[in-house]
Design a protein around this motif. Structure first.
Motif, PDB file in Angstrom:
ATOM      1  N   LEU A 141      13.424 -11.791  -2.853  1.00 31.80           N
ATOM      2  CA  LEU A 141      12.753 -12.878  -3.568  1.00 31.80           C
ATOM      3  C   LEU A 141      11.494 -12.381  -4.286  1.00 31.80           C
ATOM      4  N   ALA A 142      10.757 -11.484  -3.622  1.00 31.12           N
ATOM      5  CA  ALA A 142       9.581 -10.910  -4.270  1.00 31.12           C
ATOM      6  C   ALA A 142       9.976 -10.123  -5.515  1.00 31.12           C
ATOM      7  N   TYR A 143      11.092  -9.417  -5.404  1.00 30.53           N
ATOM      8  CA  TYR A 143      11.553  -8.620  -6.550  1.00 30.53           C
ATOM      9  C   TYR A 143      12.053  -9.509  -7.682  1.00 30.53           C
ATOM     10  N   ASP A 153       3.676   6.426   2.139  1.00 31.97           N
ATOM     11  CA  ASP A 153       4.126   7.429   3.110  1.00 31.97           C
ATOM     12  C   ASP A 153       2.995   7.812   4.058  1.00 31.97           C
ATOM     13  N   PHE A 154       1.813   7.985   3.501  1.00 31.04           N
ATOM     14  CA  PHE A 154       0.653   8.373   4.311  1.00 31.04           C
ATOM     15  C   PHE A 154       0.303   7.274   5.309  1.00 31.04           C
ATOM     16  N   MET A 155       0.370   6.027   4.866  1.00 34.21           N
ATOM     17  CA  MET A 155       0.056   4.903   5.745  1.00 34.21           C
ATOM     18  C   MET A 155       1.195   4.587   6.708  1.00 34.21           C
ATOM     19  N   GLY A 156       2.424   4.948   6.317  1.00 28.24           N
ATOM     20  CA  GLY A 156       3.588   4.579   7.109  1.00 28.24           C
ATOM     21  C   GLY A 156       3.992   3.134   6.927  1.00 28.24           C
ATOM     22  N   LYS A 157       3.421   2.446   5.927  1.00 26.07           N
ATOM     23  CA  LYS A 157       3.688   1.036   5.651  1.00 26.07           C
ATOM     24  C   LYS A 157       3.837   0.848   4.150  1.00 26.07           C
ATOM     25  N   ARG A 158       4.728  -0.082   3.755  1.00 20.87           N
ATOM     26  CA  ARG A 158       4.950  -0.325   2.330  1.00 20.87           C
ATOM     27  C   ARG A 158       4.238  -1.599   1.840  1.00 20.87           C
ATOM     28  N   ALA A 159       4.321  -2.677   2.623  1.00 24.95           N
ATOM     29  CA  ALA A 159       3.848  -3.988   2.165  1.00 24.95           C
ATOM     30  C   ALA A 159       2.365  -4.013   1.791  1.00 24.95           C
ATOM     31  N   ALA A 211       3.215 -13.755  -2.594  1.00 23.79           N
ATOM     32  CA  ALA A 211       3.460 -14.785  -1.579  1.00 23.79           C
ATOM     33  C   ALA A 211       4.710 -14.485  -0.763  1.00 23.79           C
ATOM     34  N   PHE A 212       5.765 -13.979  -1.408  1.00 23.20           N
ATOM     35  CA  PHE A 212       7.018 -13.721  -0.694  1.00 23.20           C
ATOM     36  C   PHE A 212       6.909 -12.543   0.277  1.00 23.20           C
ATOM     37  N   ILE A 213       6.081 -11.541  -0.063  1.00 22.66           N
ATOM     38  CA  ILE A 213       5.963 -10.398   0.853  1.00 22.66           C
ATOM     39  C   ILE A 213       4.840 -10.590   1.864  1.00 22.66           C
ATOM     40  N   SER A 214       4.097 -11.707   1.770  1.00 25.36           N
ATOM     41  CA  SER A 214       2.959 -11.909   2.683  1.00 25.36           C
ATOM     42  C   SER A 214       3.360 -11.908   4.163  1.00 25.36           C
ATOM     43  N   PRO A 215       4.524 -12.495   4.566  1.00 26.45           N
ATOM     44  CA  PRO A 215       4.891 -12.389   5.989  1.00 26.45           C
ATOM     45  C   PRO A 215       5.072 -10.944   6.437  1.00 26.45           C
ATOM     46  N   LEU A 216       5.683 -10.124   5.588  1.00 24.07           N
ATOM     47  CA  LEU A 216       5.846  -8.706   5.916  1.00 24.07           C
ATOM     48  C   LEU A 216       4.502  -7.993   5.915  1.00 24.07           C
ATOM     49  N   LEU A 217       3.615  -8.401   5.018  1.00 16.61           N
ATOM     50  CA  LEU A 217       2.278  -7.811   4.960  1.00 16.61           C
ATOM     51  C   LEU A 217       1.531  -8.043   6.260  1.00 16.61           C
ATOM     52  N   PHE A 218       1.510  -9.293   6.731  1.00 12.92           N
ATOM     53  CA  PHE A 218       0.793  -9.610   7.975  1.00 12.92           C
ATOM     54  C   PHE A 218       1.428  -8.901   9.169  1.00 12.92           C
ATOM     55  N   LYS A 219       2.755  -8.793   9.151  1.00 14.26           N
ATOM     56  CA  LYS A 219       3.444  -8.106  10.238  1.00 14.26           C
ATOM     57  C   LYS A 219       3.063  -6.633  10.296  1.00 14.26           C
ATOM     58  N   GLU A 220       3.018  -5.984   9.131  1.00 16.12           N
ATOM     59  CA  GLU A 220       2.674  -4.562   9.101  1.00 16.12           C
ATOM     60  C   GLU A 220       1.194  -4.342   9.396  1.00 16.12           C
ATOM     61  N   LEU A 221       0.339  -5.263   8.958  1.00 15.15           N
ATOM     62  CA  LEU A 221      -1.086  -5.131   9.271  1.00 15.15           C
ATOM     63  C   LEU A 221      -1.336  -5.275  10.768  1.00 15.15           C
TER      64      LEU A 221
END
Length: 463
Positions: free
Chosen positions: A266-268, A320-326, A439-449
């Protein structure tokens, strides 16, 4: 073996070079489809002189709306094809699917842009049918090249490798812009001719030279070794070894329900709408808004792709350095909204326009490249599959297909908004859609944070 990645890069570079041709020659096509005389002196001519038989539309606005409709037709058929070709790519030889997509779409583009002009055959329904077929054929390429790259590269460093590799689309846009501008003075049909012939040749090379996975290298080596052993020991009976079972492909619904697939898709959809609006309309916008020559607008538009190349590579390396994409995606997209505001107010200066354009490409093209390549590969190789099933091409088709649906609806809206409200309203539309992607990637963002915070807290406890 560096040959498969190079062939994947080359195939998609050539595909995007030919795809970019249509957007690079829109001004010429629009002029060809409308009456050559649209001024006060037209009354001095007879109707047969003013309205030639090959003119499809009464004025430029009608032609612009149809160009937008063709973009939407292409992207809708491309989206449908992506859902199908991803599933096909996981079940059939990727080399064959790639070859059909490359050679078939090259033939269709030759008919659409070159043959119809040579034969003076102008028909709205013919153009629509050809562009539907072109979208379906081109959709076979991206899921397959991502699957091939996923077979050759593991997850370590995938963000950087895929970020650098996904720049092949931007490189193709640059190549297409220069090829089109170099032959445009002879007629737009020759721009289609050059890019379609080169793409067809690339499809032939893929058919004879691509190895889709390291397993094929091992199989060829084993076959060569086995034939040598049979020649050396003709009397010895060979024992057949049981074939290793290939991984079982998962269904479309199973792939769609994998963790992260829906929100990234959806974000894409929002992000690809903005990215492809620049892809399809940027040369037209520069030529119409600033009154620059079409060839100059084509060359200037490549700075958006330059920014996308750098953005995809840098952001992939950081992820890659962070190990997180979102987190990287969200930060870039927030800055992209500011970049869009800045570019919408660019003065009539090509140098300043190029700088603002490259900045916008960095923050929009970079995240777009990441989602369509590295993140799609992550989703198709995640732990939920337990390494027992093939899903990479299917997941890539779902993500890119959903993105293309959003982009398809957006292209006609761009032409409609521009004709009713002007280009500034189009940029406001882009800003809203970029915010929707965040907005669509925000749940993944909070999860990775949260995961990063827990990892740091655990590390502090160990220290």
């Amino acid at each position: 073996d560096a040959t498969p990645p190079l062939l994947c890069v080359s195939s998609y570079v050539l595909l995007h070079a030919s795809r970019k041709t249509f957007s690079n020659v829109k001004v010429s096509i629009s002029a060809q489809w409308t009456p050559s005389l649209q001024n006060e002196s037209a009354a001095a001519f007879s109707p047969s002189e003013t309205w030639e038989d090959n003119r499809l539309f009464a004025d430029e606005k009608q032609a612009t709306l149809f160009l937008g409709a063709l973009d939407s037709i292409f992207l809708f058929s491309y989206a449908v094809g992506l859902y199908l070709s991803g599933v096909i790519g996981d079940r059939f030889n990727l080399r064959y699917v790639l070859c059909v997509g490359l050679c078939g779409s090259a033939a269709v583009e030759f008919v659409f842009g070159t043959l119809t002009e040579w034969l003076q055959l102008y028909n709205v329904y013919l153009y629509c049918v050809l562009w539907v077929l072109n979208g379906l054929l081109q959709s076979a390429v991206w899921p397959c090249v991502v699957a091939v790259m996923g077979n050759w590269f593991g997850k370590t460093g995938r963000g950087f490798v895929f970020g650098l590799w996904s720049a092949c689309a931007s490189v193709g846009n640059i190549l297409g812009a220069f090829l089109a501008s170099s032959v445009l003075k002879y007629g737009y049909e020759y721009a289609f001719l050059v890019t379609s012939v080169v793409q067809f040749a690339g499809g032939v090379v893929v058919f004879f030279g691509l190895l889709t996975s390291p397993k094929e290298v091992g199989e060829e080596f084993a076959l060569e070794r086995g034939s040598c052993e049979r020649r050396e020991q003709p009397g010895q009976q060979q024992q057949d070894e049981p074939e290793a079972q290939s991984p079982r492909a998962i269904s479309f619904c199973q792939a769609f329900c994998l963790p992260g697939v829906l929100p990234y898709s959806l974000a894409y959809a929002c992000l690809k709408l903005v990215n492809y609006s620049f892809f399809f309309w940027l040369p037209f916008y520069l030529s119409n808004n600033y009154k620059w020559k079409e060839a100059e607008a084509d060359r200037l538009s490549v700075w958006y792709d330059v920014g996308g190349i750098i953005g995809g590579t840098v952001q992939g390396l950081v992820s890659d350095f962070m190990g997180k994409r979102a987190p990287v995606l969200a930060f870039s997209l927030v800055l992209a909204m500011g970049a869009l505001v800045g570019y919408s107010r660019s003065p009539d200066d090509q140098v300043i326009n190029a700088v603002l354009l490259a900045t916008t490409g960095f923050f929009i093209g970079g995240p777009s490249n990441m989602i369509s390549s590295a993140i799609s590969a992550d989703l198709g190789r995640q732990e939920a599959l337990r390494g027992s099933q093939e899903a990479l091409a299917t997941v890539t088709g779902i993500v890119d297909g959903t993105g293309s649906i959003g982009a398809a609806g957006g292209q006609y809206l761009v032409s409609l908004i521009e004709s009713k409200l002007g280009w500034m309203s189009v940029f406001y539309f882009f800003i809203v859609m970029t915010g929707g992607s965040v907005a669509f990637i925000s749940p993944l963002l909070f999860k990775e944070l949260r995961a990063m915070w827990r990892e740091r807290r655990a590390l502090r406890r160990q220290l």
